[in-house]
Design a protein around this motif. Structure first.
Motif, short mmCIF file in Angstrom:
data_model
loop_
_atom_site.label_atom_id
_atom_site.label_comp_id
_atom_site.label_asym_id
_atom_site.label_seq_id
_atom_site.Cartn_x
_atom_site.Cartn_y
_atom_site.Cartn_z
N GLY A 232 -19.38 31.88 49.36
CA GLY A 232 -20.55 31.69 50.22
C GLY A 232 -21.65 30.87 49.58
N LEU A 233 -21.30 29.92 48.72
CA LEU A 233 -22.30 29.14 48.01
C LEU A 233 -22.90 28.05 48.89
CD1 LEU A 233 -20.51 28.54 44.58
CD2 LEU A 233 -21.99 30.45 45.24
N ARG A 234 -24.14 27.68 48.60
CA ARG A 234 -24.70 26.46 49.15
C ARG A 234 -24.01 25.28 48.48
NH1 ARG A 234 -29.19 29.87 47.99
NH2 ARG A 234 -30.30 30.53 49.87
N PRO A 235 -23.96 24.11 49.14
CA PRO A 235 -23.23 22.98 48.55
C PRO A 235 -23.69 22.64 47.14
CG PRO A 235 -23.67 22.52 50.85
CD PRO A 235 -24.37 23.82 50.53
N HIS A 236 -24.99 22.58 46.88
CA HIS A 236 -25.45 22.17 45.55
C HIS A 236 -25.17 23.23 44.49
CE1 HIS A 236 -28.98 24.67 46.57
NE2 HIS A 236 -29.18 24.74 45.28
N GLU A 237 -25.00 24.50 44.92
CA GLU A 237 -24.79 25.58 43.96
C GLU A 237 -23.42 25.50 43.30
OE1 GLU A 237 -27.70 28.95 46.02
OE2 GLU A 237 -25.54 28.97 46.42
N CYS A 238 -22.47 24.81 43.93
CA CYS A 238 -21.14 24.68 43.33
C CYS A 238 -21.20 24.00 41.97
CB CYS A 238 -20.22 23.89 44.27
SG CYS A 238 -19.93 24.69 45.85
N PHE A 239 -22.25 23.20 41.75
CA PHE A 239 -22.36 22.45 40.50
C PHE A 239 -23.19 23.21 39.47
CE2 PHE A 239 -21.68 19.57 44.01
CZ PHE A 239 -20.64 18.77 43.55
N SER A 240 -23.58 24.44 39.79
CA SER A 240 -24.39 25.25 38.87
C SER A 240 -23.77 26.61 38.62
CB SER A 240 -25.82 25.43 39.43
OG SER A 240 -26.47 24.19 39.57
N VAL A 241 -22.43 26.69 38.73
CA VAL A 241 -21.75 27.97 38.52
C VAL A 241 -20.99 27.92 37.20
CG1 VAL A 241 -21.55 28.55 40.96
CG2 VAL A 241 -19.76 27.19 39.87
N ASP A 242 -20.83 29.09 36.62
CA ASP A 242 -20.05 29.25 35.40
C ASP A 242 -18.69 29.81 35.78
OD1 ASP A 242 -19.02 29.67 32.90
OD2 ASP A 242 -20.38 31.30 32.37
N VAL A 255 -24.24 32.27 39.64
CA VAL A 255 -24.89 31.06 40.13
C VAL A 255 -26.04 30.73 39.18
CG1 VAL A 255 -26.07 29.96 42.07
CG2 VAL A 255 -24.27 31.66 42.48
N GLY A 256 -26.18 29.47 38.81
CA GLY A 256 -27.14 29.08 37.79
C GLY A 256 -28.60 29.20 38.20
N GLN A 257 -29.48 29.07 37.22
CA GLN A 257 -30.92 29.22 37.43
C GLN A 257 -31.49 28.13 38.32
OE1 GLN A 257 -32.90 31.60 36.25
NE2 GLN A 257 -31.69 32.63 34.70
N GLU A 258 -31.09 26.87 38.06
CA GLU A 258 -31.73 25.75 38.74
C GLU A 258 -31.11 25.49 40.10
OE1 GLU A 258 -34.47 24.48 37.68
OE2 GLU A 258 -34.37 25.83 35.99
N THR A 259 -31.13 26.50 40.95
CA THR A 259 -30.66 26.37 42.32
C THR A 259 -31.78 26.80 43.26
OG1 THR A 259 -29.70 28.60 42.16
CG2 THR A 259 -28.24 26.75 41.75
N LYS A 260 -31.52 26.74 44.55
CA LYS A 260 -32.60 26.94 45.54
C LYS A 260 -33.29 28.28 45.36
CE LYS A 260 -33.49 27.07 50.50
NZ LYS A 260 -32.92 26.92 51.86
N THR A 261 -32.52 29.34 45.14
CA THR A 261 -33.12 30.68 45.03
C THR A 261 -32.86 31.30 43.67
OG1 THR A 261 -31.15 31.50 46.21
CG2 THR A 261 -33.14 31.19 47.49
N GLY A 262 -32.55 30.49 42.65
CA GLY A 262 -32.43 31.01 41.29
C GLY A 262 -31.10 31.68 41.02
N ALA A 263 -30.99 32.29 39.85
CA ALA A 263 -29.73 32.88 39.40
C ALA A 263 -29.40 34.14 40.18
CB ALA A 263 -29.82 33.19 37.91
N ARG A 264 -28.11 34.36 40.36
CA ARG A 264 -27.65 35.57 41.04
C ARG A 264 -26.16 35.73 40.81
NH1 ARG A 264 -27.61 31.72 45.18
NH2 ARG A 264 -25.71 31.74 46.46
N PRO A 336 -28.68 39.67 48.54
CA PRO A 336 -28.91 39.09 47.21
C PRO A 336 -27.78 38.17 46.75
CG PRO A 336 -29.32 41.47 47.21
CD PRO A 336 -28.67 41.14 48.51
N MET A 337 -26.55 38.44 47.19
CA MET A 337 -25.44 37.56 46.81
C MET A 337 -25.64 36.16 47.38
SD MET A 337 -22.03 39.87 47.33
CE MET A 337 -22.06 41.65 47.15
N MET A 338 -26.32 36.07 48.53
CA MET A 338 -26.54 34.78 49.16
C MET A 338 -27.88 34.17 48.79
SD MET A 338 -24.98 35.25 52.99
CE MET A 338 -24.69 33.48 53.13
N GLY A 339 -28.70 34.91 48.03
CA GLY A 339 -30.03 34.42 47.73
C GLY A 339 -30.97 34.54 48.90
N HIS A 340 -30.76 35.56 49.74
CA HIS A 340 -31.58 35.81 50.91
C HIS A 340 -32.40 37.08 50.73
CE1 HIS A 340 -28.72 33.63 53.95
NE2 HIS A 340 -29.55 32.80 53.36
N SER A 341 -33.44 37.22 51.53
CA SER A 341 -34.02 38.54 51.73
C SER A 341 -33.17 39.28 52.76
CB SER A 341 -35.46 38.42 52.25
OG SER A 341 -35.47 37.90 53.58
#
Length: 376
Positions: A232-242, A255-264, A336-341
């Motif tokens: 369920g990642l946002r497109p840009h988040e695919c490049f910030s995962v370990d 999911v990495g820190q430098e994404t839309k809603t931060g690490a999660r 929280p898994m999606m970076g949502h409230s």
């Protein structure tokens, strides 16, 4: 120590905290470390129940700083477990005075937004900075107006229908609250945008998603597709995962820190897709370091168009969200898994469950339902 090594050390630290059943995690935001946990409301908050919050440490992302952060996480975790946690020793926020120059207030808000609130720099730049720049231009043109009037004048210049007006209201509301001014009347400027209307009604079903994965000829872009579909990642988040944890047999993805809603953290649905979509053995496309999230998202969209995939990348994320509802996961866990409230998550995805989704849920529930009473 490079940030890549530091992020690995942080991941190892969080694994130790998890194994010790300590409900506090360490994160890096640029050069600083923060803690995240389910804290009680801060003094003066209108909230009554504990919720996920950031705690800025003022500690640099170094080896010594990480030692301090881990020790503090253990102390705070113990206090939270015993329900004796007290905010007093940790509240260091500087309250900028309303009479300070606008430039100083905005600079102070930027530091507060990135450290104490724990948001990413990309979120600040994409969601807040454009409206703050517009506010600065308004202040230059009307230097005699007070801050509230300047903000209202700026909001009236933002078109009411697109989402921009809503984002501007959110940005200015947080800014006004930060400088200690009332923001309750900004709601009248929010416009007519409704996020529910923006969520597509027709999502690709899971069989269609699996079929289109096989049709992508490039293995690097198949991995991007598979990550979005499975996690369920946002497109840009695919490049910030370990992807390292997947290679060791774990299923949780960071999911990495430098994404839309931060690490999660996020989990796979379906877990079988981790192997089926070769998420462990594939590699991502090469991108330049520091490429903005919007540019990465545009590049993913371009590849979808190139391979004639009949739905846009975000539909994979929406399908994942609806899938978790069928799995029976509570919204408070999925959001929280999606970076949502939780409010955004339930307001969007529960609203657009289709009749097909509802029928599938009923068919799963009926076999386990109690038998109806007999009429003797």
């Amino acid at each position: 120590m490079t940030f890549d090594r530091m992020d690995l050390k942080i991941a190892q630290c969080n694994q130790r905290l998890k194994l010790a059943r300590i409900g506090v995690r360490v994160y890096r935001k640029e050069q600083r470390l923060l803690l995240r946990a389910t804290f009680p409301p801060r003094p003066g908050s209108t909230r009554t129940a504990a919720y996920q919050q950031w705690l800025a440490l003022g500690t640099y992302a170094s080896a010594e700083g990480l030692k301090h952060a881990e020790a503090l996480a253990k102390t705070i975790g113990g206090d939270l477990a015993r329900r004796v946690f007290d905010w007093t020793p940790y509240l260091k926020r500087q309250q900028p005075l309303p009479e300070r120059p606008l430039s100083e207030q905005l600079a102070a808000f930027r530091d507060y937004f990135l450290t104490e609130q724990g948001y990413s720099l990309s979120t600040l730049q994409s969601t807040y900075v454009p409206y703050f720049n517009q506010l600065t231009r308004t202040a230059t043109a009307y230097p005699h107006l007070d801050l509230k009037t300047l903000i209202e004048r700026t909001l009236r210049e933002v078109p009411a229908q697109p989402r921009g007006r809503q984002l501007a209201c959110t940005a200015f509301r947080q800014f006004l609250l930060f400088v200690g001014l009332d923001a309750s009347d900004l709601g009248r400027y929010r416009g007519s945008y409704n996020q529910r209307q923006q969520v597509p009604r027709q999502l690709p079903d899971d069989a269609t998603i699996a079929q289109w994965y096989q049709r992508i000829p490039n293995p690097h872009w198949r991995l991007v597709y598979g990550l979005m579909a499975t996690y369920g990642l946002r497109p840009h988040e695919c490049f910030s995962v370990d992807l390292t944890p997947l290679q060791s047999g774990q299923s949780v993805l960071w999911v990495g820190q430098e994404t839309k809603t931060g690490a999660r953290e996020t989990w796979p649905f379906y877990p079988e897709w981790v192997e089926q979509f070769a998420l462990v053995t594939s590699t991502l496309p090469t991108v330049l370091p520091g490429t903005p999230a919007k540019a990465l998202g545009k590049r993913v969209n371009t590849q979808f168009y190139r391979y004639r995939i009949p739905f846009n990348p975000y539909l994979l994320r929406h399908a994942w969200a609806v899938r978790t509802i069928h799995f029976g996961l509570d919204s408070s866990l999925v959001a929280p898994m999606m970076g949502h409230s939780v409010q955004v998550h339930t307001g969007v995805y529960h609203h657009w469950l289709t009749r097909r989704d509802q029928q599938a849920a009923v068919e799963r529930a009926l076999p386990t339902a109690p038998a109806a009473p007999k009429n003797y």
